[in-house]
Design an enzyme around this catalytic site. Structure first.
Site, PDB file in Angstrom:
ATOM      1  N   GLY A 168      -2.628  -6.966 -22.131  1.00 38.97           N
ATOM      2  CA  GLY A 168      -1.366  -6.820 -22.868  1.00 38.97           C
ATOM      3  C   GLY A 168      -0.188  -7.459 -22.156  1.00 38.97           C
ATOM      4  N   THR A 195       7.648  -1.311 -23.503  1.00 41.02           N
ATOM      5  CA  THR A 195       6.499  -0.599 -24.078  1.00 41.02           C
ATOM      6  C   THR A 195       6.436  -0.925 -25.558  1.00 41.02           C
ATOM      7  OG1 THR A 195       5.562   1.554 -24.614  1.00 41.02           O
ATOM      8  CG2 THR A 195       7.942   1.487 -24.297  1.00 41.02           C
ATOM      9  N   GLY A 196       5.225  -1.104 -26.063  1.00 35.57           N
ATOM     10  CA  GLY A 196       5.097  -1.427 -27.487  1.00 35.57           C
ATOM     11  C   GLY A 196       3.864  -2.277 -27.728  1.00 35.57           C
ATOM     12  N   THR A 197       3.778  -2.856 -28.910  1.00 34.28           N
ATOM     13  CA  THR A 197       2.638  -3.705 -29.272  1.00 34.28           C
ATOM     14  C   THR A 197       2.715  -4.990 -28.439  1.00 34.28           C
ATOM     15  OG1 THR A 197       4.034  -4.265 -31.142  1.00 34.28           O
ATOM     16  CG2 THR A 197       2.169  -2.840 -31.591  1.00 34.28           C
ATOM     17  N   THR A 212       2.475   4.242 -22.467  1.00 38.09           N
ATOM     18  CA  THR A 212       2.696   3.366 -21.318  1.00 38.09           C
ATOM     19  C   THR A 212       3.871   3.913 -20.525  1.00 38.09           C
ATOM     20  OG1 THR A 212       1.840   1.414 -22.404  1.00 38.09           O
ATOM     21  CG2 THR A 212       3.591   1.054 -20.789  1.00 38.09           C
TER      22      THR A 212
HETATM   23  N1  ASP Z   1       2.573  -2.558 -24.221  1.00 41.73           N
HETATM   24  C1  ASP Z   1       1.305  -1.924 -24.032  1.00 41.73           C
HETATM   25  C2  ASP Z   1       0.228  -2.938 -24.316  1.00 41.73           C
HETATM   26  O1  ASP Z   1       0.322  -3.635 -25.309  1.00 41.73           O
HETATM   27  C3  ASP Z   1       1.095  -0.711 -24.892  1.00 41.73           C
HETATM   28  C4  ASP Z   1       2.191   0.341 -24.859  1.00 41.73           C
HETATM   29  O2  ASP Z   1       3.296   0.053 -24.457  1.00 41.73           O
HETATM   30  O3  ASP Z   1       1.960   1.491 -25.269  1.00 41.73           O
HETATM   31  O4  ASP Z   1      -0.725  -2.995 -23.593  1.00 41.73           O
END
Ligand code: ASP
Length: 350
Positions: free
Chosen positions: A244, A265-267, A214
């Site tokens: 997301g 950025t993340g889960t 991301t």
């Molecule tokens: N935050 C993004 C999502 O969950 C994924 C990512 O940051 O890589 O869509």
């Protein structure tokens, strides 16, 4: 009785003064006309041993290019929203990152992209979700902000609006990359999603290709206005229709001139559940935490214990840059009008 009333009023006044004095005083200020930009290219299992020298160089160059694009706009006196957009465009056009070209696949083998942008001066915001024909999703998010009365449009509606305003549309095959498809094949049919940068095995072989993520940017312009933006393909093997944190204002993207701008950025699910970016801003505003303390609190005491992983970049109202992550690494960099600049990807160095 009257005296008792005065005593109660006095006690109340003293209590509220005391509460105020608990807030740490913000003694730093912004240099007049100073400006800065900070970016990220995703967080996850980003370890030095997973990357060749050439790959590290490719990431560094692309992050520098994105920083320079945003910085050039700020230097000319342009607004932070334009700088954020320009930096994100560079990363969306690169297959190195999980945004635009090279977005990850959902469980059905399609790409569905999300993006958001926010203006810290007006608290205007625009976001799009589940699109797969818009070459640069961040441009469409800006259109939603500037040219509609809405904040978040999804799917077809977002694409119709973007096309109407002349945003470049592409066939969904434009977003195809073989390595992304391989990532999906490893997870398809399993109840699992994966952050782009997490290592994975194919036929028992460790795939050291972590070149996705991301992307996000936060900038402050010469007038002290802050903007934040984020663009993503989401997570590999996500369910069809999953949205997301990125386009959820306050979760993955937030900007407020009174505090800071943030891109995460993340889960994503964990960033939504903790309303992460807004929570950081509120901890600064109402609890008097420093940006570093607020980031740490949300990433390590809120998101981490729930099982979430990722990072955030932050630029505060004084033009100071911060970042933090609870994953192994995060692609990141900044460039300030003071001449300071940095690009990093692995574990924290300070
Ligand atoms: N935050 C993004 C999502 O969950 C994924 C990512 O940051 O890589 O869509």
């Amino acid at each position: 009785m009257k005296n008792l009333f005065y005593v109660v009023v006095l006690a109340f006044i003293l209590a509220s003064c005391n509460q105020k004095s608990n807030l740490k005083e913000d003694t730093t200020t912004r240099e007049p006309n100073s400006f800065a930009i900070v970016i990220h290219g995703g967080a996850g299992g980003i370890k030095k041993e997973y990357f060749t020298e050439e790959q590290q160089e490719a990431y560094t160059l692309k992050l520098e290019e994105a920083l320079k694009a945003g910085y050039a706009i700020l230097e000319k006196g342009g607004i932070s929203l334009d700088a954020v957009q320009a930096a994100i465009n560079i990363m969306e056009d690169s297959p190195l990152f999980n945004a635009g070209k090279g977005a990850v696949y959902n469980s059905e083998g399609n790409q569905e992209m999300d993006a958001a942008i926010m203006d810290g001066k007006t608290l205007n915001a625009g976001a799009i979700a589940n699109v797969n024909h818009i070459k640069n999703p961040i441009l469409a998010a800006r259109i939603v902000m500037d040219s509609s009365s809405h904040v978040l449009l999804s799917g077809k509606g977002a694409e119709i609006l973007a096309a109407k305003y002349g945003i470049e549309m592409v066939d969904s095959s434009y977003f195809f990359t073989e390595k992304r498809m391989n990532q999906l094949k490893e997870l398809q049919g399993k109840e699992k999603t994966k952050l782009d940068h997490t290592a994975f095995l194919i036929n028992n072989e460790l795939i050291d290709d972590h070149k996705f993520g991301t992307v996000g940017a936060v900038a402050i312009d010469k007038n002290g206005n802050i903007a934040a933006g984020t663009s993503t393909g989401g997570m590999t093997n996500k369910k069809y229709g999953r949205i997301g944190d990125v386009p959820i204002i306050g979760a993955g993207t937030y900007a407020n001139n009174l505090t800071c701008g943030i891109s995460a950025t993340g889960t994503g699910e964990y960033f939504i559940r903790t309303v992460a970016a807004h929570e950081v801003s509120s901890l600064i505003k109402y609890k008097g935490l420093s940006p570093a303390e607020a980031l740490h609190e949300v990433l390590f005491n809120q998101i981490g214990p729930l099982g979430g992983e990722g990072g955030m970049i932050l630029l505060d109202k004084n033009g100071d840059v911060y970042w933090d992550f609870n994953s192994t690494g995060m692609f990141r960099g900044y460039k300030k009008s003071t001449g300071e600049t940095k690009v990093e990807m692995f574990e924290k160095t300070n």
